[in-house]
Design an enzyme around this catalytic site. Structure first.
Site, mmCIF file in Angstrom:
data_model
loop_
_atom_site.group_PDB
_atom_site.id
_atom_site.type_symbol
_atom_site.label_atom_id
_atom_site.label_comp_id
_atom_site.label_asym_id
_atom_site.label_seq_id
_atom_site.Cartn_x
_atom_site.Cartn_y
_atom_site.Cartn_z
ATOM 1 N N ASP A 1 47.748 43.516 -65.760
ATOM 2 C CA ASP A 1 48.839 42.557 -65.911
ATOM 3 C C ASP A 1 49.217 42.097 -64.504
ATOM 4 O OD1 ASP A 1 50.675 40.850 -66.921
ATOM 5 O OD2 ASP A 1 51.693 42.299 -68.183
HETATM 6 C C1 BGC Z 1 52.861 38.990 -68.480
HETATM 7 C C2 BGC Z 1 51.572 38.733 -69.207
HETATM 8 C C3 BGC Z 1 51.029 37.385 -68.832
HETATM 9 C C4 BGC Z 1 50.841 37.336 -67.336
HETATM 10 C C5 BGC Z 1 50.263 36.035 -66.843
HETATM 11 C C6 BGC Z 1 52.720 38.757 -66.991
HETATM 12 O O1 BGC Z 1 53.948 38.791 -66.352
HETATM 13 O O2 BGC Z 1 53.283 40.309 -68.734
HETATM 14 O O3 BGC Z 1 51.783 38.832 -70.589
HETATM 15 O O4 BGC Z 1 49.839 37.138 -69.502
HETATM 16 O O5 BGC Z 1 52.095 37.515 -66.722
HETATM 17 O O6 BGC Z 1 51.159 35.013 -66.927
#
Ligand code: BGC
Length: 747
Positions: A286
């Site tokens: 993530d």
């Molecule tokens: C989120 C993800 C997301 C990623 C990219 C993160 O902060 O937890 O779900 O896909 O950002 O935007």
């Protein structure tokens, strides 16, 4: 000097020659991956594991970096996120084509519930229990996104969530592992279409692995403390369903589980996902989560973070730069075998081949196709259909709904009536060059529905937050002139979503007081609750005659709501998550254990598992939702009462539409294991069927029960079904059980 130049030329020619061989379409993808890998330097390999944000929107801290283009040119980047549109993706891809090995970039984006056409937020869509409609919505999202340069969506989010304080409940399919698994499967199929490699397919990404939804206290990014059994039985099944559907990628999660950050969690990523489940795709971290392990306190610095993540099976680093800055050194120091890096690179290259990017890196950059798909007239039609199916009728006293065609004046009141972008909910996509004029507001939807046959009056009443009641007078005034009042209240769309946890989930501000003021007029009132999570609205629930939970329905919100208000669509949705009576009940979910002192009713709280000051019952339970018609359940029949281990029971039940409208009913099958070696839930959803019946029509439907449906993880964490008695319950909700029987599993 001359000799060096000749040498370089020779190497270039040789490389091009090998690359051509590597890319020869005759070979299997595995062979092509290997031959590209053989050409790569360690730095180029590590580059493939590195993902950067484009210079636009972000959900985490962005490292300002003006050297991205140079890094892409030198093979140091494998993927970009938040880069949209054929023009923009083409320009980055061109730069990647200037790199030595010309390995194409993958473009990832959070296409969570639509790209340009915005569908209901996932939690809303899950209320439809309509797997075909859900798959179609993902299909259309993929069609639009892929036409606009994207080849990877960070969806579906398949986290089970039992705590509505957690802002990200809006992104998932609710609290139940069975329903959520079915929906996870449908969404993956929808995004990926027939196969990767078709130009309208994008890679799906099952996230957030794992148990992110169980964050303590509902606080985003918080720790998770969980037994293995709960993890395996409740939180992992939707991920397994995504693997079964062929999901191309996984994303790990921000939280730690029992002290181990998911990003550095070998048990989850290597043992379960890549081992037991044989997942052949790749895992992305993530946003920044590799580096965040320093904050978790499980590693000292970026060097240790990279070591922990790659060892645990995290293949791609989203924006923490831990791999690009440390992996080479880790390999040189003998801390990370190059085989681990190779495995990660191969997984990523494989997907690039499957997407067809090696054959044509610009295949997703066709601006004509982009224009065509972003304006495809079929897409809003599908969005309206699933939006109607997502609206839950929570209350309908005296059959106030559907609204009578005789109505002459409607007062449409509230802070969300004329809102436009609010309807899109959190995690909508701001497509470059597209304004929001195509989004149908609630006001516009109603206007279109009634034309000039009905007079529409409008008042704001109050704002979503704040304590001003200055607008109450005008609102009451127009209510007095109307035959019926529609009041649209709720949250702001950005009150749910990532980092949007709330300790108070009441309807904000003075909105419920506005309802109170309007009720003094004696006019019939329909309340629309707009939200991204279950809210607490007891005053409204107890006093408003009719309530629709409209969530955030997307770009066709206004049309869908108008269809339901006037009965052009008869609501059929049922809640995939419990609505608590009070925040004090959280976490509350239907499939709990019985305990040694079960609380069976509010009349007997004496030394039972209950609160002294609060009901044991939620306001609206899992599986709840009304219709304009009524359904009668009868003739529950089991083909046998004793089930042998490898046999099946056929269960049949007759459903009759006993009301005046055509309608759809979601018939739910729950099971309970009466005596087993460990405590089991009082009921568990094990199947459902959604069927459409004309007024007066009846149909007999069938379910199959086999050993799999009776199995659970025993004390040794083995997946077993134990002989003994089971209750079978057929219901219109988890509380509204209409028919019951029992059977025995025999060895
Ligand atoms: C989120 C993800 C997301 C990623 C990219 C993160 O902060 O937890 O779900 O896909 O950002 O935007």
């Amino acid at each position: 000097m001359k000799k060096t130049a000749l040498n370089i030329l020779f190497i270039i020619v040789l490389n091009t020659f090998f690359l051509q061989i590597a890319l020869s379409q005759e070979k299997s993808i595995a062979q092509r991956v290997d031959s590209v890998l053989n050409l790569m330097t360690l730095d180029e390999k590590i580059g493939q594991l590195n993902q950067y944000n484009d210079d636009w929107t972000a959900t985490g801290p962005v490292t300002i970096d003006t050297s991205k283009a140079r890094q892409i040119q030198s093979g140091k980047v494998g993927s970009l996120l938040n880069c949209m549109g054929t023009e923009r993706t083409r320009s980055w891809q061109k730069i990647a084509m200037q790199s030595r090995l010309k390995i194409p970039l993958i473009f990832g984006q959070d296409v969570i519930h639509g790209y340009k056409t915005t569908f209901p937020i996932p939690l809303a869509e899950s209320c439809s229990w309509d797997l075909e409609a859900i798959e179609l919505s993902a299909r259309i999202s993929a069609t639009e996104a892929s036409a606009s340069g994207i080849n990877w969506t960070f969806a579906p989010m398949v986290d089970i969530a039992r705590d509505p304080r957690w802002g990200r409940v809006m992104e998932g399919a609710g609290e139940d592992p069975y329903l959520a698994s079915k929906i996870a499967y449908a969404r993956v199929k929808g995004f990926q279409g027939n196969k990767l490699g078709e130009t309208n397919s994008v890679m799906a990404c099952a996230k957030h692995f794992a148990a992110y939804g169980a964050a303590i206290g509902g606080r985003d990014y918080n720790s998770v403390d969980m037994s293995d059994r709960l993890l395996l039985e409740t939180y992992l099944p939707p991920f397994k369903a995504a693997v079964d559907a062929g999901v191309a990628t996984f994303m790990n999660s921000f939280n730690d589980i029992n002290g181990i950050p998911s990003t550095g969690n070998k048990y989850l990523q290597r043992d379960i996902l890549k081992g037991k489940w044989k997942f052949g795709g790749f895992v992305v971290s993530d946003w920044g989560s590799i580096g965040e392990m320093i904050n978790h306190g499980t590693v000292k610095n970026g060097y240790e973070a990279a070591l922990s993540a790659i060892t645990a099976g995290c293949d791609m680093d989203m924006e923490s730069r831990s791999y690009i800055n440390n992996l080479a050194q880790l390999v040189k120091n003998g801390k990370v075998p190059v085989a681990l890096v190779d495995d990660a690179v191969k997984r990523i290259l494989k997907k690039k081949f499957e997407l067809g990017l090696f054959d044509d890196p610009f295949r997703f950059c066709n601006s004509e196709r982009e224009q065509k798909e972003l304006n495809n007239p079929d897409h809003p039609i599908a969005a309206r259909d699933v939006a109607r199916k997502s609206i839950v009728l929570l209350k309908n006293q005296n059959r106030l709904l559907p609204l009578s065609k005789e109505i002459r004046t409607i007062a449409f009141i509230g802070p969300l009536v004329k809102a436009v972008n609010q309807n899109k909910g959190f995690w909508d996509v701001e497509v470059p060059g597209v304004d929001s004029s195509y989004v149908v507001s609630q006001w516009e939807g109603l206007q279109r529905k009634v034309g000039n046959k009905v007079k529409l009056l409008y008042a704001l009443g109050c704002s979503i937050e704040g304590d001003s009641k200055d607008g109450f007078g005008e609102a009451v005034n127009i209510a007095k002139q109307a035959d019926v009042v529609i009041l649209s209240i709720g949250e702001r769309r950005d009150m749910t979503g990532e980092a949007k946890s709330r300790s108070n989930i009441n309807i904000p501000g003075v909105q419920e007081e506005l309802l109170k003021a309007l009720l003094t007029t004696g006019k019939p009132i329909v309340v629309l609750i707009n939200a991204g999570r279950p809210l607490v609205f007891n005053y409204t629930a107890d006093n408003a005659p009719a309530i629709l939970s409209t969530w955030w329905l997307g770009s066709e919100a206004g049309n869908a709501i108008a269809d339901v208000l006037f009965g052009d669509y008869n609501p059929s949705a049922k809640l995939p998550i419990t609505f608590p009576l009070s925040v004090g009940q959280i976490p509350i979910y239907y499939n709990h254990f019985n305990t040694g002192r079960p609380a069976l009713s509010d009349d007997n709280r004496f030394y039972t598992s209950s609160y002294n000051d609060l009901s044991i019952w939620p306001k609206f339970e899992f599986g709840y939702g009304l219709s304009y018609t009524t359904f009668q359940y009868s003739n529950l029949h089991l083909s046998k009462k004793k089930l042998n281990y490898n046999d099946q029971i056929e269960v049949s039940v007759t459903i009759k539409n006993t009301g005046r409208y055509v309608g759809e009913e979601i018939v739910q099958l729950y099971l309970r294991d009466i005596v087993s070696s460990i405590a089991r839930p009082v009921e568990e959803l094990k199947d459902f069927k959604k069927l459409k019946l004309e007024a007066g029509q009846s149909e007999t439907i069938k379910f199959i029960i086999d050993r799999e449906k009776l199995s659970f993880y025993n004390q040794q964490l083995q997946w077993v079904a134990e002989p003994g008695e089971f209750d079978i319950m057929i219901g219109a909700s988890s509380r509204d059980i209409r028919l019951k029987d029992s059977f025995e599993l025999v060895e």
